[in-house]
Scaffold this active site. Structure first.
Site, PDB file in Angstrom:
ATOM      1  N   LEU A 134       1.322   3.627  -2.243  1.00 64.46           N
ATOM      2  CA  LEU A 134       0.631   4.628  -3.012  1.00 64.46           C
ATOM      3  C   LEU A 134      -0.281   5.273  -1.840  1.00 64.46           C
ATOM      4  CD1 LEU A 134       0.473   6.496  -5.570  1.00 64.46           C
ATOM      5  CD2 LEU A 134      -1.604   4.895  -6.202  1.00 64.46           C
TER       6      LEU A 134
ATOM      7  N   HIS B 117     -22.782  11.890   8.196  1.00 65.31           N
ATOM      8  CA  HIS B 117     -21.488  12.232   7.640  1.00 65.31           C
ATOM      9  C   HIS B 117     -20.829  13.471   7.609  1.00 65.31           C
ATOM     10  CE1 HIS B 117     -24.087   9.294   4.928  1.00 65.31           C
ATOM     11  NE2 HIS B 117     -22.737   8.596   4.976  1.00 65.31           N
TER      12      HIS B 117
ATOM     13  N   GLU C  88     -31.828   5.854   4.945  1.00 62.41           N
ATOM     14  CA  GLU C  88     -31.262   7.475   4.933  1.00 62.41           C
ATOM     15  C   GLU C  88     -32.115   8.209   3.902  1.00 62.41           C
ATOM     16  OE1 GLU C  88     -27.057   7.452   3.443  1.00 62.41           O
ATOM     17  OE2 GLU C  88     -27.539   9.017   2.191  1.00 62.41           O
TER      18      GLU C  88
ATOM     19  N   ARG D 243       0.914  -1.093  -0.096  1.00 62.65           N
ATOM     20  CA  ARG D 243       0.002   0.000   0.038  1.00 62.65           C
ATOM     21  C   ARG D 243       1.063   1.368   0.058  1.00 62.65           C
ATOM     22  NH1 ARG D 243      -3.731  -0.225   5.025  1.00 62.65           N
ATOM     23  NH2 ARG D 243      -2.224  -1.269   5.810  1.00 62.65           N
TER      24      ARG D 243
ATOM     25  N   CYS E 140      -8.473   1.611   1.191  1.00 60.85           N
ATOM     26  CA  CYS E 140      -8.437   0.083   0.621  1.00 60.85           C
ATOM     27  C   CYS E 140      -9.155  -0.636   1.791  1.00 60.85           C
ATOM     28  CB  CYS E 140      -7.040  -0.328   1.061  1.00 60.85           C
ATOM     29  SG  CYS E 140      -5.811   0.513  -0.154  1.00 60.85           S
TER      30      CYS E 140
ATOM     31  N   GLY F 101     -27.070   2.322  15.854  1.00 55.31           N
ATOM     32  CA  GLY F 101     -26.147   1.102  16.496  1.00 55.31           C
ATOM     33  C   GLY F 101     -24.841   1.491  16.898  1.00 55.31           C
TER      34      GLY F 101
ATOM     35  N   CYS G  50     -27.605   6.953   9.924  1.00 53.49           N
ATOM     36  CA  CYS G  50     -26.631   5.788  10.003  1.00 53.49           C
ATOM     37  C   CYS G  50     -26.063   5.655  11.255  1.00 53.49           C
ATOM     38  CB  CYS G  50     -25.928   5.801   8.755  1.00 53.49           C
ATOM     39  SG  CYS G  50     -24.823   4.313   8.510  1.00 53.49           S
TER      40      CYS G  50
ATOM     41  N   TRP H 205     -20.055  -8.286   1.072  1.00 56.94           N
ATOM     42  CA  TRP H 205     -18.594  -7.680   1.506  1.00 56.94           C
ATOM     43  C   TRP H 205     -17.500  -8.684   1.783  1.00 56.94           C
ATOM     44  CZ3 TRP H 205     -21.044  -2.999   4.796  1.00 56.94           C
ATOM     45  CH2 TRP H 205     -21.668  -2.032   3.862  1.00 56.94           C
TER      46      TRP H 205
HETATM   47  N1  GLN Z   1     -25.168  -0.956  12.720  1.00 54.58           N
HETATM   48  C1  GLN Z   1     -24.377  -0.494  11.998  1.00 54.58           C
HETATM   49  C2  GLN Z   1     -23.652   0.903  12.461  1.00 54.58           C
HETATM   50  O1  GLN Z   1     -24.348   1.625  13.212  1.00 54.58           O
HETATM   51  C3  GLN Z   1     -24.651   0.018  10.613  1.00 54.58           C
HETATM   52  C4  GLN Z   1     -23.623   0.347   9.744  1.00 54.58           C
HETATM   53  C5  GLN Z   1     -24.257   0.695   8.405  1.00 54.58           C
HETATM   54  O2  GLN Z   1     -25.454   0.718   7.951  1.00 54.58           O
HETATM   55  N2  GLN Z   1     -23.215   0.621   7.624  1.00 54.58           N
HETATM   56  O3  GLN Z   1     -22.505   1.271  12.430  1.00 54.58           O
HETATM   57 ZN    ZN Z   2     -26.333   2.645   7.479  1.00 55.92          ZN
END
Ligand code: GLN
Ligand code: ZN
Length: 778
Positions: free
Chosen positions: A17, A712, A683, A15, A534, A450, A744, A579
């Site tokens: 770069l 975010h 979201e 890694r 990454c 969460g 989120c 994932w």
């Molecule tokens: N439960 C996870 C969190 O709160 C959900 C994350 C996600 O949606 N990517 O981090």
């Molecule tokens: Zn989320």
């Protein structure tokens, strides 16, 4: 017969770069050093190809950030908001402009946003989305492709193969930034720039040029197909001396196959891993009567398994029989960008056992596989074919029969699954009644998704436990301390449904993968996600089985500290699958069901332990959608079924939540409803609740928590902002179905801003409850 490769990872095997870019961005290192790191990576990559004996070696597949952004620079498609960066007196150079486009620019009183990023087809790689305006002008702005060609030629001592994103894919992957035109209208203006690049390359002695047109695997209109035809007819006419290679990958070309087969290119590349039937199909089009060479993508560029030589050779042989050996090129299925660098770097047997390692191939190994296949297919090869083939056969057999892979009990459980296992006992209406009675939550309950802030201390704690610097007891004691603080904190903030905070989790997939049989991890298996970012995807190699409860201890501990309900927190089967690198010896669907059973057991254990609200996150549900529309239904059916197998083992009284964080639901809303979660949190804040549209026009029956603030950014939204959004939601949803939560999880945030934002959120919910109780007289 010759071999080619389509593209190679470029982040560096260590890694390098990533590190060099981040140092440069932070102003801690010079551009000169960054450039020299990049040059070394390119040279190493070319040397690796040379050592493996690849004939057509790619150049210009290197990128400082992203190959689509490179193409924006090549064609001068630079959005006007970056003009001030170009004009900066402190001799802003091409690379700084480039990084400004990728990452935004906040310097010298300028504050310019970055370009948007989105997923590259169905991979976890993200590209920068080109922006086009009606009067878009193009120019041959960056000559990187020419420099890379020159550099590679010097280094290799023979002609490399420049790789360029084809003009039609480039346009179609972009976005119109104003109304009144279609981006394909720009083709005639764009082509001259490509021609200038080709002219230079031709003048420097380029022989083969690879154009990537992966858009050919998507559902295209007649106009789009015609555009592709036009481009390559034009190149053929203007550059008869260049051997154009047109590549498609990631899927079947479907109804574009005929267009692809008829293109006046020198070589057509097809992905025979994702779409093996394409070989027969193309041979049926009369392809054999033409001169076009077929590049057969037989080595999987999207997964980490060793190639089955015998199987690949049947494809190669079929192609050779139909076309002759001079018309066949052997290649990986797509660029190797999507697999890690080098399996030889995995030296720790405790992490990856020799047995499992012997089933795998990373980018470097895959180049050798391509080379081996050529030797094996060549009647004149004088080496020991037998030995080569046998060694491969042995590895393939060992994986096929290994006890590590096969678990009878798991297979039997999957076979025995019935429709009833994927069905809650009662319908939602009935469940809602009993749940209301059981939890007695206020109208429009408040909750979070969460995770809570992952402070440096928490990360350090997990790292030192991993390095065995602290004992399990110490580790768990400290995690408990964090959980205790989080519970108290949530009570003080006044939330209704609490969470334990996920402090024990580094990553929502890795955490569970490490606790399940059938998963392995690597030490260096990094794959570029975007820019310098990454990921190290876990690998599912065998039947998945839960060894023991995975979250019950944390959830029940948290519950023991409060009278309010604590929500259990799990990752759903589709996201676990999506994932990870997955098995290629059984359909994805089967692996999803095994994961679903493991999660189902956890859900039931949580319920038995007194956790009656359980969230099963599926943020990757939409990502799994196949590239071609005709395959959507099949995917949605099994993906919904897997979620239901995971979630339906509980009583009516237990409330199942799910969470998805993206903003396109319209086209999959029926499936989301079929998942039948009691509550879904989504979201919505950035789109100002716009995406609730999908839920209301469909009349989504179950409860919804549309995110009321964007996690975010560190920004703390005011109470009024959130009441405004909630009122918007109340216009279209019954209050009894509404939840109040952020977009989120909060793991990337800091505590102070989280506290301020959640306090405001709780206030906003309280205010609305009051208003509903005592409606204002109008
Ligand atoms: N439960 C996870 C969190 O709160 C959900 C994350 C996600 O949606 N990517 O981090
Ligand atoms: Zn989320």
């Amino acid at each position: 017969m010759i071999t080619q490769n389509l593209g190679y990872p470029r982040i560096g095997s260590q890694r390098e770069l990533k590190k060099a870019c981040e140092q440069y961005w932070a102003g801690r290192d010079s551009q000169k050093n960054l450039l020299s790191t990049a040059r070394n990576i390119r040279k190493q990559n070319w040397q690796t190809h040379k050592d493996a004996g690849i004939d057509l070696i790619p150049c210009n597949d290197f990128s400082f950030y992203d190959q689509v952004l490179d193409t924006c620079l090549m064609t001068g498609a630079i959005p006007s908001r970056y003009s001030p960066v170009l004009a900066e007196e402190k001799n802003t150079n091409e690379l700084d402009l480039y990084f400004a486009m990728a990452r935004g620019y906040q310097k010298n009183n300028l504050d310019i946003t970055a370009m948007e990023m989105t997923k590259w087809f169905d991979t976890n790689y993200h590209y920068i989305v080109p922006e086009f305006v009606k009067d878009q002008e193009f120019s041959f702005f960056s000559e990187k492709v020419v420099h890379d060609f020159y550099e590679a030629k010097e280094f290799l001592g023979f002609t490399p193969k420049p790789v360029i994103i084809g003009p039609v894919s480039f346009l179609l992957l972009g976005k119109e930034k104003e109304d009144g035109f279609h981006r394909l209208d720009l083709l005639d203006r764009l082509l001259p720039v490509y021609e200038q690049a080709l002219e230079k390359l031709a003048a420097m002695g380029a022989e083969y040029v690879q154009f990537d047109e992966p858009i050919l695997v998507m559902n295209l209109s007649d106009r789009e197909r015609a555009a592709i035809k036009k481009v390559y007819e034009n190149f053929r006419k203007k550059f008869p001396q260049l051997k154009t290679i047109l590549t498609t990958y990631f899927e079947c070309t479907g109804d574009n196959l005929k267009t692809a087969a008829e293109l006046p290119v020198c070589v057509l590349h097809l992905d025979l891993v994702r779409c093996p039937s394409q070989l027969d199909d193309i041979l049926k089009t009369g392809f054999a009567n033409k001169n076009t060479i077929l590049s057969v993508g037989v080595v999987d560029g999207r997964n980490i398994w060793k190639n089955d030589y015998e199987k690949s050779l049947t494809f190669i042989k079929k192609a050779v029989d139909a076309l002759g050996k001079d018309r066949v090129i052997i290649a990986p299925s797509c660029s190797l960008l999507h697999v890690p660098y080098d399996l030889d770097l995995e030296k720790n047997e405790a992490v990856l056992s020799a047995e499992v390692k012997n089933w795998m191939a990373f980018a470097k190994q895959k180049l050798h596989e391509v080379s081996d296949l050529r030797k094996l297919a060549d009647p004149e090869f004088s080496g020991d074919k037998e030995a080569l083939l046998n060694k491969n056969k042995k590895a393939i057999e060992s994986r096929k029969n290994s006890e590590l892979v096969h678990n009878k009990i798991v297979k039997q459980r999957v076979e025995k699954l019935s429709a009833a296992d994927a069905q809650r006992k009662s319908r939602f209406g009935q469940r809602q009644l009993v749940q209301q009675e059981q939890f007695n939550l206020p109208l429009m309950p408040t909750t979070t998704i969460g995770s809570f802030p992952q402070t440096t201390d928490i990360r350090k704690l997990r790292a030192s436990y991993k390095k065995k610097e602290i004992s399990l007891e110490d580790y768990e004691a400290q995690l408990k301390e964090e959980t205790k603080k989080a519970i108290k904190w949530q009570e003080d903030v006044g939330l209704d449904v609490l969470v334990h905070g996920e402090f024990e989790r580094n990553d929502m997939v890795e955490y569970f993968g490490e606790l399940l049989n059938g998963y392995v991890f690597t030490e260096n298996g990094w794959v570029q996600s975007y820019g310098s970012r990454c990921v190290k995807p876990p690998i599912i190699y065998g039947d998945v089985e839960r060894k023991a409860p995975m979250t019950v201890k944390w959830a029940t501990y948290a519950q023991s500290l409060t009278d309010k309900p604590v929500k259990g927190m799990l990752t759903g089967p589709v996201t676990m699958l999506q994932w990870s690198f997955v098995r290629d010896d059984q359909p994805r669907k089967d692996t999803a069901l095994q994961l679903a059973l493991a999660i189902r057991d956890e859900v039931v254990d949580l319920e038995n332990a007194g956790i009656n609200i359980i969230q099963i996150d599926e943020p990757a549900f939409r990502e799994g959608l196949p590239l071609r529309r005709e395959n959507w239904e099949n995917y949605l059916n099994w993906a919904v079924n897997a979620f239901k197998v995971a979630s339906c083992g509980v009583k009516d009284e237990t409330q199942i939540h799910t969470h998805m964080c993206y903003s396109e639901f319209n086209d999959i809303i029926t499936s989301i409803a079929d998942m039948d979660a009691d509550v879904i949190t989504i979201e919505t804040s950035r789109s100002q609740m716009e995406l609730l549209e999908a839920f209301t026009s469909f009349k989504y029956p179950n409860e919804i928590g549309p995110g009321v603030y964007d996690i975010h950014s560190p920004r703390v939204p005011a109470v009024e902002e959130m009441t405004f959004l909630l009122e918007k939601a109340l216009d279209v949803l019954p209050s009894k179905n509404l939840w109040v939560n952020p977009d989120c999880g909060l793991k990337t945030r800091k505590w102070p801003e989280t506290e301020a934002a959640l306090k405001n959120m709780v206030k906003a919910a309280g205010k609305l409850r009051e208003e509903i109780k005592a409606p204002a007289n109008i």
